[in-house]
Design an enzyme around this catalytic site. Structure first.
Site, PDB file in Angstrom:
ATOM      1  N   LYS A   1      -9.012   3.024  -6.388  1.00 20.98           N
ATOM      2  CA  LYS A   1      -8.215   4.328  -6.827  1.00 20.98           C
ATOM      3  C   LYS A   1      -6.758   3.986  -6.878  1.00 20.98           C
ATOM      4  CE  LYS A   1      -7.429   6.319  -2.310  1.00 20.98           C
ATOM      5  NZ  LYS A   1      -7.753   5.375  -1.636  1.00 20.98           N
TER       6      LYS A   1
ATOM      7  N   GLY B   1      -9.820   8.453   1.848  1.00 24.04           N
ATOM      8  CA  GLY B   1     -11.123   9.298   2.506  1.00 24.04           C
ATOM      9  C   GLY B   1     -10.898  10.473   3.182  1.00 24.04           C
ATOM     10  N   ASN B   2      -9.980  10.298   4.069  1.00 24.04           N
ATOM     11  CA  ASN B   2      -9.847  11.364   5.065  1.00 24.04           C
ATOM     12  C   ASN B   2      -9.344  12.714   4.646  1.00 24.04           C
ATOM     13  OD1 ASN B   2      -7.339   9.955   4.778  1.00 24.04           O
ATOM     14  ND2 ASN B   2      -6.582  10.929   6.816  1.00 24.04           N
TER      15      ASN B   2
ATOM     16  N   LYS C   1     -16.503  -3.923  -3.608  1.00 23.45           N
ATOM     17  CA  LYS C   1     -15.910  -2.533  -3.426  1.00 23.45           C
ATOM     18  C   LYS C   1     -17.013  -1.656  -2.646  1.00 23.45           C
ATOM     19  CE  LYS C   1     -13.279   1.073  -3.955  1.00 23.45           C
ATOM     20  NZ  LYS C   1     -12.056   1.134  -3.089  1.00 23.45           N
TER      21      LYS C   1
ATOM     22  N   LYS D   1      -3.467  -1.146  -1.263  1.00 21.95           N
ATOM     23  CA  LYS D   1      -2.593  -0.402  -1.348  1.00 21.95           C
ATOM     24  C   LYS D   1      -1.143  -0.833  -1.289  1.00 21.95           C
ATOM     25  CE  LYS D   1      -5.387   2.779   1.769  1.00 21.95           C
ATOM     26  NZ  LYS D   1      -5.852   3.375   0.558  1.00 21.95           N
TER      27      LYS D   1
HETATM   28  N1  LIG Z   1      -1.637  -3.779   8.220  1.00 23.33           N
HETATM   29  C1  LIG Z   1      -2.033  -2.524   8.257  1.00 23.33           C
HETATM   30  N2  LIG Z   1      -1.147  -1.324   8.534  1.00 23.33           N
HETATM   31  C2  LIG Z   1      -1.722  -0.038   8.557  1.00 23.33           C
HETATM   32  N3  LIG Z   1      -3.021   0.262   8.265  1.00 23.33           N
HETATM   33  C3  LIG Z   1      -4.108  -1.080   8.327  1.00 23.33           C
HETATM   34  C4  LIG Z   1      -3.282  -2.166   8.038  1.00 23.33           C
HETATM   35  N4  LIG Z   1      -4.418  -3.138   7.643  1.00 23.33           N
HETATM   36  C5  LIG Z   1      -5.628  -2.501   8.000  1.00 23.33           C
HETATM   37  N5  LIG Z   1      -5.246  -0.951   8.146  1.00 23.33           N
HETATM   38  C6  LIG Z   1      -6.278   0.197   8.160  1.00 23.33           C
HETATM   39  O1  LIG Z   1      -6.327   0.444   6.604  1.00 23.33           O
HETATM   40  C7  LIG Z   1      -6.748   1.967   6.575  1.00 23.33           C
HETATM   41  C8  LIG Z   1      -6.643   2.468   5.130  1.00 23.33           C
HETATM   42  O2  LIG Z   1      -7.559   1.968   4.123  1.00 23.33           O
HETATM   43  P1  LIG Z   1      -8.852   2.734   3.896  1.00 23.33           P
HETATM   44  O3  LIG Z   1      -9.513   3.481   5.045  1.00 23.33           O
HETATM   45  O4  LIG Z   1      -9.874   1.771   3.205  1.00 23.33           O
HETATM   46  O5  LIG Z   1      -8.199   3.886   2.968  1.00 23.33           O
HETATM   47  P2  LIG Z   1      -8.475   4.938   2.171  1.00 23.33           P
HETATM   48  O6  LIG Z   1      -7.541   6.217   2.913  1.00 23.33           O
HETATM   49  O7  LIG Z   1      -7.946   4.805   0.744  1.00 23.33           O
HETATM   50  O8  LIG Z   1      -9.769   5.444   2.291  1.00 23.33           O
HETATM   51  C9  LIG Z   1      -5.966   2.366   7.569  1.00 23.33           C
HETATM   52  O9  LIG Z   1      -6.362   3.695   7.960  1.00 23.33           O
HETATM   53  C10 LIG Z   1      -5.776   1.262   8.694  1.00 23.33           C
HETATM   54  O10 LIG Z   1      -6.920   1.640   9.474  1.00 23.33           O
HETATM   55  N1  LIG Z   2     -12.788   4.442  -5.812  1.00 18.15           N
HETATM   56  C1  LIG Z   2     -12.173   4.206  -4.754  1.00 18.15           C
HETATM   57  O1  LIG Z   2     -11.141   3.395  -4.566  1.00 18.15           O
HETATM   58  O2  LIG Z   2     -12.821   5.144  -3.693  1.00 18.15           O
HETATM   59  P1  LIG Z   2     -12.429   4.814  -2.243  1.00 18.15           P
HETATM   60  O3  LIG Z   2     -10.821   5.038  -1.937  1.00 18.15           O
HETATM   61  O4  LIG Z   2     -13.180   5.899  -1.581  1.00 18.15           O
HETATM   62  O5  LIG Z   2     -12.773   3.581  -1.801  1.00 18.15           O
END
Ligand SMILES: Nc1ncnc2c1ncn2[C@@H]1O[C@H](COP(=O)(O)OP(=O)(O)O)[C@@H](O)[C@H]1O
Ligand SMILES: NC(=O)OP(=O)(O)O
Length: 320
Positions: free
Chosen positions: A213, A12-13, A129, A275
């Site tokens: 994703k 997302g970021n 989701k 992930k």
């Molecule tokens: N064990 C862990 N190690 C590192 N990050 C973690 C852990 N558990 C949860 N997180 C969180 O998960 C986040 C990533 O997930 P998310 O924000 O859903 O991903 P995306 O970058 O795909 O949008 C990290 O930024 C962190 O805040």
């Molecule tokens: N489709 C999907 O996984 O989107 P985000 O990573 O934004 O949750």
């Protein structure tokens, strides 16, 4: 120079910072594109995938807000296709610019990607989701009472609508994606996890779901025989005891060790767990494949073995 192939999944970021305006999202994507060019400059062919949780949820809300007989709201699979086109278009512009700035010439294309899911996937009866904006608990409960939507609390950040997220089974366009990459084209694909479709007697039919994703990127990496799957998110590493005084970052780690940490509950469902699971699925297919989980800023350092969490079959450094 021996060319290598990597699927890079953007979190997302990497797509959104600040507000959700087209301008703010394009600014974040321009910054991302500048960093991705490092890979191309160093002989790595890239396939870019990206999330769409915030975007697809917002498109769905916009559809509902304008719903009328003359302007019927589009269903979730079609909103997913819209999000692929929108983010792909922004990414194409940004990659064009970043590549030109480094004095290189490359073709960039977005492939609208359909991902086949199993119509009996248990995810269809257990939505998990999160999509769209955040709400207070009170607002979320009110919408749940008034509509058929489900909401859940999302990792301490607020309440969000949740939809079904079935696992990817196959990717319809993987072969053309691979041909394009082999020709030297930069491909943006499986955006938002791909458009979820099921196989029926009448052909492929879209379903109300959003695929993760990271899982779709892992499936694509396998199908195109990539050397590396690179999952970029907001943290430089995966941690055990995350956010506790005993927090420890993981660097080179084997599939077996990482599975043991999953069993001990170190990774949050819906954020780091998918992930880590995707990382394992890719790395366990071959001892020469690796998955990197890191931040955008550390992405290129990680491919050189200087940063990030690197998952491989045996945990020893794997050169890509
Ligand atoms: N064990 C862990 N190690 C590192 N990050 C973690 C852990 N558990 C949860 N997180 C969180 O998960 C986040 C990533 O997930 P998310 O924000 O859903 O991903 P995306 O970058 O795909 O949008 C990290 O930024 C962190 O805040
Ligand atoms: N489709 C999907 O996984 O989107 P985000 O990573 O934004 O949750």
């Amino acid at each position: 120079m021996m060319r290598k192939k990597a699927v890079i999944a953007l979190g997302g970021n990497a797509i959104q910072s600040g507000d959700g305006t087209a301008e703010a999202q394009q600014k974040a994507i321009e910054n991302t594109a500048k960093q991705l060019v490092d890979f191309i400059e160093n002989g790595i062919d890239i396939i870019i995938s990206h999330g769409n949780g915030p975007q697809v949820g917002n498109i769905l809300l916009q559809q509902k807000a304008a719903d009328s007989v003359k302007n019927p709201a589009m269903p979730l699979d079609t909103c997913g296709a819209m999000s692929q086109g929108m983010i792909g278009y922004w990414m194409q512009n940004a990659m064009d610019k970043a590549i030109k700035e480094r004095g290189m010439v490359k073709n960039i294309v977005t492939v609208v990607t359909r991902v086949v899911v199993d119509k009996n996937d248990p995810a269809f009866t257990n939505p998990t989701k999160p999509i769209g904006p955040f709400y207070s608990e009170k607002e979320a409960r009110k919408i749940m009472e008034e509509t058929s939507s489900f909401f859940k609390e999302d990792a301490g950040r607020g309440w969000r609508r949740v939809v079904a997220s079935p696992k990817p089974v196959s990717i319809k366009e993987y072969s053309i994606i691979n041909s394009l990459v082999e020709q030297g084209t930069i491909v943006i694909s499986v955006g938002g996890g791909g458009i979820p479709v099921i196989e029926t007697e009448n052909g492929l039919v879209g379903v109300e779901a959003v695929i993760d994703k990271d899982f779709a990127s892992q499936k694509l990496a396998e199908l195109v025989d990539a050397d590396a799957l690179i999952i970029l998110t907001a943290v430089d590493n995966v941690y055990i005891d995350y956010n506790k005084p005993t927090q420890r970052k993981l660097e080179d780690i084997s599939v077996g060790e990482l599975k043991a940490f999953i069993e001990s509950g170190h990774f949050a469902a819906g954020s780091m767990l998918p992930k880590v699971e995707a990382a394992i699925h890719f790395a366990e297919t071959s001892p020469v494949r690796k998955t990197i989980i890191t931040s955008l800023n550390q992405a290129f350092n990680a491919i050189e073995g200087k940063a990030g969490t690197v998952v491989s079959m045996h945990g020893a450094p794997v050169t890509v």
